[in-house]
Scaffold this motif. Structure first.
Motif, PDB file in Angstrom:
ATOM      1  N   SER A 112     -37.386  -7.411 -36.621  1.00  0.00           N
ATOM      2  CA  SER A 112     -36.357  -7.886 -35.696  1.00  0.00           C
ATOM      3  C   SER A 112     -36.743  -9.275 -35.156  1.00  0.00           C
ATOM      4  N   CYS A 113     -35.787 -10.222 -35.174  1.00  0.00           N
ATOM      5  CA  CYS A 113     -36.049 -11.596 -34.710  1.00  0.00           C
ATOM      6  C   CYS A 113     -36.392 -11.583 -33.213  1.00  0.00           C
ATOM      7  N   PRO A 114     -37.486 -12.245 -32.813  1.00  0.00           N
ATOM      8  CA  PRO A 114     -37.866 -12.237 -31.395  1.00  0.00           C
ATOM      9  C   PRO A 114     -36.870 -12.990 -30.508  1.00  0.00           C
ATOM     10  N   ASN A 115     -35.964 -13.731 -31.130  1.00  0.00           N
ATOM     11  CA  ASN A 115     -34.940 -14.424 -30.337  1.00  0.00           C
ATOM     12  C   ASN A 115     -33.649 -13.608 -30.269  1.00  0.00           C
ATOM     13  N   CYS A 116     -32.996 -13.377 -31.446  1.00  0.00           N
ATOM     14  CA  CYS A 116     -31.648 -12.776 -31.414  1.00  0.00           C
ATOM     15  C   CYS A 116     -31.620 -11.332 -31.914  1.00  0.00           C
ATOM     16  N   LYS A 117     -32.799 -10.800 -32.283  1.00  0.00           N
ATOM     17  CA  LYS A 117     -32.943  -9.399 -32.706  1.00  0.00           C
ATOM     18  C   LYS A 117     -32.345  -9.084 -34.087  1.00  0.00           C
TER      19      LYS A 117
ATOM     20  N   ARG B 219     -38.055 -15.249 -41.550  1.00  0.00           N
ATOM     21  CA  ARG B 219     -37.018 -16.221 -41.172  1.00  0.00           C
ATOM     22  C   ARG B 219     -35.765 -15.456 -40.801  1.00  0.00           C
ATOM     23  N   CYS B 220     -35.259 -15.742 -39.598  1.00  0.00           N
ATOM     24  CA  CYS B 220     -34.069 -15.033 -39.126  1.00  0.00           C
ATOM     25  C   CYS B 220     -32.824 -15.593 -39.820  1.00  0.00           C
ATOM     26  N   PRO B 221     -31.982 -14.715 -40.438  1.00  0.00           N
ATOM     27  CA  PRO B 221     -30.785 -15.215 -41.130  1.00  0.00           C
ATOM     28  C   PRO B 221     -29.727 -15.731 -40.162  1.00  0.00           C
ATOM     29  N   GLU B 222     -29.808 -15.327 -38.899  1.00  0.00           N
ATOM     30  CA  GLU B 222     -28.783 -15.743 -37.917  1.00  0.00           C
ATOM     31  C   GLU B 222     -29.171 -17.034 -37.211  1.00  0.00           C
ATOM     32  N   CYS B 223     -30.283 -17.010 -36.452  1.00  0.00           N
ATOM     33  CA  CYS B 223     -30.641 -18.195 -35.646  1.00  0.00           C
ATOM     34  C   CYS B 223     -31.632 -19.099 -36.383  1.00  0.00           C
ATOM     35  N   GLU B 224     -32.096 -18.671 -37.561  1.00  0.00           N
ATOM     36  CA  GLU B 224     -32.964 -19.469 -38.435  1.00  0.00           C
ATOM     37  C   GLU B 224     -34.368 -19.729 -37.878  1.00  0.00           C
TER      38      GLU B 224
HETATM   39 ZN   LIG Z   1     -32.716 -14.830 -34.736  1.00  0.00          ZN
END
Ligand SMILES: [Zn+2]
Length: 295
Positions: A4-9, A34-39
């Motif tokens: 899970s992305c530490p920024n946007c989950k 690498r987060c696919p949403e917030c990168e």
């Molecule tokens: Zn993210």
């Protein structure tokens, strides 16, 4: 396995596995996502005690103010950037090391405080530079009792902090209304990163626990009531990091001191050849941003 992305989950896939190619403090491997949403690009898991990955040589401490005077010449662009926005007031630097910028800010007439993780650097900042230095590796806690300030500066620090979001929040709350946050960090949208991947010196695992895209940082700061006044990969400091990237990319190929020196020279040459690409806005290996507190 996704994390899970530490920024946007958002569920983030493995991006690459790296090692400490810069300092060789450890032989461990580190997993980047690498987060696919917030990168956002981030290490997971982040080692519990990051302090052990900073060798003694990481924090160089000079022996005199003369050294500081000479060394700070290369960092004059930093105080010039700050003074484009505000000429005077109280200034906090987070992670100044031995304090070239701290020194320049004090010379320019700012009232300067510093938060620094290295105790020897803190001594130097207090005894030689003559500023109030708080010895802490937890800026969030240190910020609770500090300020408020007209300017808070972080030069290539945010990417080292496991609690980066909390630090940004704490920082923005300790800037006076109308005050500024000045921040520089590696740019994951850089041309160099595309070419070098895990071997990009700014990956610097495990010391750089995340690489924050410019757009994400601007959005994040905007949510904290901070308006972007300057966003660039073309200031003098950022352009310098382009050369650094190539020097160390080639230098890291060989451990021999003499060969390394030759490789650094080759890196400088390559940097010069690729300058037309890397000097384009957004493509450089580092960015500098200035935010004004509007809320
Ligand atoms: Zn993210």
């Amino acid at each position: 396995m996704n994390i899970s992305c530490p920024n946007c989950k958002s569920q983030s896939e493995p991006y690459f596995i790296s090692k400490d190619y810069n300092q060789h403090v450890t032989n461990e491997t580190f997993h980047h996502y690498r987060c696919p949403e917030c990168e956002l690009i981030f290490i997971s898991p982040i080692p519990e005690d990051l302090g052990v990955y900073y060798p003694d040589t990481y924090h160089f401490v000079p022996d005199s103010v003369d050294y500081l005077e000479k060394a700070s010449g290369h960092e004059r662009y930093k105080i010039d950037i700050v003074q484009q926005f505000t000429k005077i007031g109280s200034l906090l630097e987070i992670g100044p090391s031995y304090g070239c910028f701290t020194y320049l800010a004090k010379q320019a007439g700012f009232h300067v405080d510093a938060i620094e993780m290295n105790a020897r650097c803190c001594e130097f900042l207090h005894d030689v530079v003559g500023v109030h230095a708080i010895n802490s590796d937890d800026p969030v806690r240190a910020l609770r009792k500090a300020g408020p300030y007209d300017v808070i500066a972080l030069w290539h620090v945010i990417e080292h902090l496991p609690n980066a979001w909390a630090t940004l929040e704490a920082m923005c709350s300790r800037v006076k209304p109308g005050g500024y946050v000045v921040l520089a960090a590696p740019n994951p949208d850089a041309f160099q990163f595309r070419v070098m991947g895990r071997y990009w010196p700014h990956v610097d695992a495990p010391r750089h626990v995340m690489l924050i895209p410019m757009k994400l940082l601007v959005d994040k700061m905007s949510q904290l009531g901070m308006k972007a006044e300057l966003v660039t990969t073309r200031d003098e400091g950022s352009l310098g990091w382009n050369t650094f990237g190539w020097e160390f990319f080639f230098g890291n190929l060989n451990a021999n001191r003499h060969i390394k020196r030759v490789l650094h020279r080759i890196g400088r040459l390559v940097a010069r050849m690729l300058a037309p690409i890397e000097r384009r806005e957004g493509k450089g290996s580092a960015y500098t941003m200035v935010f004004k507190k509007v809320a």
